[in-house]
Design a protein around this motif. Structure first.
Motif, short mmCIF file in Angstrom:
data_model
loop_
_atom_site.label_atom_id
_atom_site.label_comp_id
_atom_site.label_asym_id
_atom_site.label_seq_id
_atom_site.Cartn_x
_atom_site.Cartn_y
_atom_site.Cartn_z
N ILE A 11 -34.67 61.25 -29.24
CA ILE A 11 -36.14 61.02 -28.98
C ILE A 11 -35.93 59.94 -27.95
O ILE A 11 -35.06 58.84 -28.18
N ALA A 12 -36.98 59.86 -26.96
CA ALA A 12 -36.87 58.98 -25.81
C ALA A 12 -37.58 57.58 -26.20
O ALA A 12 -38.72 57.75 -26.80
N LEU A 13 -36.73 56.52 -26.08
CA LEU A 13 -37.67 55.27 -26.14
C LEU A 13 -37.97 54.90 -24.66
O LEU A 13 -39.12 54.12 -24.71
N LYS A 15 -39.19 57.06 -21.35
CA LYS A 15 -39.35 58.48 -20.96
C LYS A 15 -38.85 58.98 -19.84
O LYS A 15 -38.99 58.23 -18.92
N TYR A 16 -38.61 60.26 -19.81
CA TYR A 16 -38.57 60.83 -18.62
C TYR A 16 -39.58 61.91 -18.12
O TYR A 16 -39.96 62.58 -19.29
N TRP A 17 -40.20 61.35 -17.30
CA TRP A 17 -41.50 62.20 -17.02
C TRP A 17 -41.72 62.56 -15.56
O TRP A 17 -42.37 61.97 -14.86
N SER A 104 -37.17 71.32 -30.56
CA SER A 104 -36.76 70.63 -29.28
C SER A 104 -35.96 71.21 -28.28
O SER A 104 -34.74 71.85 -28.86
N SER A 105 -36.05 71.47 -27.16
CA SER A 105 -35.17 71.90 -26.23
C SER A 105 -33.83 70.98 -26.01
O SER A 105 -33.00 71.49 -25.54
N SER A 106 -34.14 69.71 -26.53
CA SER A 106 -32.85 69.01 -26.14
C SER A 106 -31.86 69.23 -26.96
O SER A 106 -30.81 69.50 -26.39
N GLY A 136 -30.60 73.04 -18.20
CA GLY A 136 -31.38 73.77 -19.02
C GLY A 136 -32.59 73.04 -19.56
O GLY A 136 -33.68 73.60 -19.28
N SER A 137 -32.52 71.75 -19.58
CA SER A 137 -33.91 71.10 -20.00
C SER A 137 -33.57 69.63 -19.86
O SER A 137 -32.28 69.32 -20.35
N GLY A 138 -34.07 68.64 -19.09
CA GLY A 138 -33.57 67.51 -19.01
C GLY A 138 -33.02 66.59 -19.87
O GLY A 138 -32.01 66.18 -19.89
N SER A 139 -34.09 66.66 -20.94
CA SER A 139 -33.61 65.61 -22.10
C SER A 139 -32.60 66.09 -22.96
O SER A 139 -31.67 65.58 -23.49
N ALA A 140 -32.13 67.43 -22.64
CA ALA A 140 -30.80 67.89 -23.37
C ALA A 140 -29.61 67.22 -22.88
O ALA A 140 -28.54 67.20 -23.58
N CYS A 141 -29.43 66.74 -21.65
CA CYS A 141 -28.37 65.69 -21.41
C CYS A 141 -27.98 64.69 -22.29
O CYS A 141 -26.69 64.38 -22.43
N ARG A 142 -28.92 64.25 -22.88
CA ARG A 142 -28.88 63.20 -23.57
C ARG A 142 -28.44 63.44 -24.97
O ARG A 142 -27.93 62.67 -25.84
N SER A 143 -28.48 64.85 -25.61
CA SER A 143 -28.26 65.23 -26.88
C SER A 143 -26.80 65.62 -26.74
O SER A 143 -26.27 66.06 -27.87
N SER A 186 -46.72 72.62 -21.20
CA SER A 186 -45.57 72.38 -21.11
C SER A 186 -44.91 71.14 -20.39
O SER A 186 -45.81 70.65 -19.66
N SER A 187 -44.07 70.55 -20.67
CA SER A 187 -43.77 69.04 -20.21
C SER A 187 -43.36 69.40 -18.93
O SER A 187 -43.72 68.70 -17.87
N SER A 188 -42.71 70.78 -18.27
CA SER A 188 -42.53 70.95 -17.07
C SER A 188 -43.87 71.01 -16.24
O SER A 188 -44.03 70.40 -14.91
O1 PMV Z 1 -36.57 67.80 -21.09
P1 PMV Z 1 -37.86 68.20 -21.24
O2 PMV Z 1 -38.39 69.25 -20.37
O3 PMV Z 1 -38.16 68.78 -22.80
O4 PMV Z 1 -38.85 66.95 -21.41
C1 PMV Z 1 -38.82 65.85 -22.32
C2 PMV Z 1 -40.00 65.06 -21.87
C3 PMV Z 1 -40.27 64.05 -23.05
O5 PMV Z 1 -39.84 64.39 -24.28
C4 PMV Z 1 -41.72 63.79 -23.11
C5 PMV Z 1 -39.64 62.51 -22.80
C6 PMV Z 1 -38.07 62.47 -22.67
O6 PMV Z 1 -37.66 61.57 -22.22
O7 PMV Z 1 -37.57 63.09 -23.93
#
Ligand code: PMV
Length: 312
Positions: A11-13, A15-17, A104-106, A136-143, A186-188
């Motif tokens: 969960i982002a505190l 955000k990436y947007w 979540s795609s993360s 695959g999904s930006g936020s996945a790099c943090r998971s 979608s977030s994209s």
């Molecule tokens: O990685 P994506 O495309 O699922 O985008 C994530 C976008 C937010 O969850 C809203 C913010 C974040 O940093 O995770």
């Protein structure tokens, strides 16, 4: 040629947007998240020489269309990078307390890259896995990492990846499940509109300031500061989203947020919201019972820091 991996949602505190590069998924600003322990994905990748294309199951359902394409594209990158010919059967299961609508795609892409590379006998570093997961999904790099994690934006595939930043044992995230339906935009798509907004670069600049400040607050384990910064960062993201003509919130989101704003006059509890109507509350162990006593009418899942990706 088979391997399974488990990765947790983050969960982002901060955000990436918004992306500077749609293909490499390079972000405009660095972001910070907490990997949480109650939501995760397990994925098995099995390379089978007899397959003529990748086959994907999510939660035991055969997947086609766009969702399959995203996974195939990433598998193609992995095949090309490591000189592999075989296609794979991929089975991914989302472990969420109930059908939460928080799939979540993360966690999904983090588990995928770990399983897909391990099945090839590779033992990639977390940094390398983080770069692959980002594709695959930006936020996945943090998971790929546990605890508080920072995704440094970088300026190329080689320099854009996450790393573990800090631990904070008493930090809690209360996921409030207000609406289980799938998001419509979608977030994209949302990000594509955001980067064109006249105020976007100002938004990015403020996010970088927020990141600097929240890092300090997390190191000090100051829930007041951490929560306030995260909350205002989330509000700013949703203001930008609204300014682009999109709205992810519903009446329940607004009602709960109002209640939390009242409650935070007395105790440290703050909120963040992603690309959907569900609200995540930020507090610490000390205040958990009191916060929970105000949430009796809604479905909640209490989370704390989750672990890094693992081969199972
Ligand atoms: O990685 P994506 O495309 O699922 O985008 C994530 C976008 C937010 O969850 C809203 C913010 C974040 O940093 O995770």
């Amino acid at each position: 040629m088979k391997s399974s991996a488990k990765a947790y949602v983050n969960i982002a505190l901060i955000k990436y947007w918004g992306k500077t590069d749609e293909v490499l998924k390079l972000p405009f600003n660095s972001s910070l998240s907490l990997t949480i322990d109650q939501f995760y994905t397990t994925t098995t990748v099995n390379y089978l020489p007899q397959l003529s294309e990748d086959v994907l199951y999510i939660d035991h359902q055969l997947i086609t269309g766009n969702e399959l394409k995203r996974v195939k594209d990433l598998m193609d990158i992995i095949r090309k990078q490591f000189g592999v010919g075989s296609f794979a059967e991929i089975s991914s299961v989302n472990h969420v307390p109930k059908a939460a609508g928080l799939a979540s795609s993360s966690s999904a892409f983090a588990a995928l890259v770990a399983a897909a590379t391990n099945a090839l006998g590779l033992n990639l570093s977390h940094t390398e896995l983080s770069k692959l997961a980002r594709l695959g999904s930006g936020s996945a790099c943090r998971s790929i990492f546990g605890n508080f994690t920072i995704w440094q934006k970088g300026s190329s595939h080689e320099t854009s990846y996450a790393y573990e930043f800090a631990k904070w044992e008493d930090f809690r995230v209360i996921v409030c499940l207000l609406d289980k339906s799938e998001k419509t935009i979608s977030s994209s798509e949302g990000m594509r509109l955001a980067v064109k907004h006249p105020q976007y670069l100002e938004y990015v600049k403020q996010s970088e300031i927020d990141l600097t400040l929240i890092k300090e607050a997390i190191v000090q384990q100051d829930i007041h500061k951490t929560g306030q910064i995260a909350q205002s960062n989330a509000i700013r993201m949703h203001q930008l989203i609204n300014a682009c003509g999109i709205n992810y919130w519903n009446d329940k989101t607004i009602k709960l947020i109002e209640k939390i704003k009242d409650l935070q006059q007395k105790i440290p509890v703050y909120f963040t919201v992603d690309a959907g109507p569900n609200v995540k509350l930020l507090t610490t162990k000390k205040y958990l019972n009191e916060v929970m006593s105000h949430l009796t009418h809604i479905e909640t899942v209490v989370c704390q820091a989750g672990k890094e990706v693992e081969i199972i």
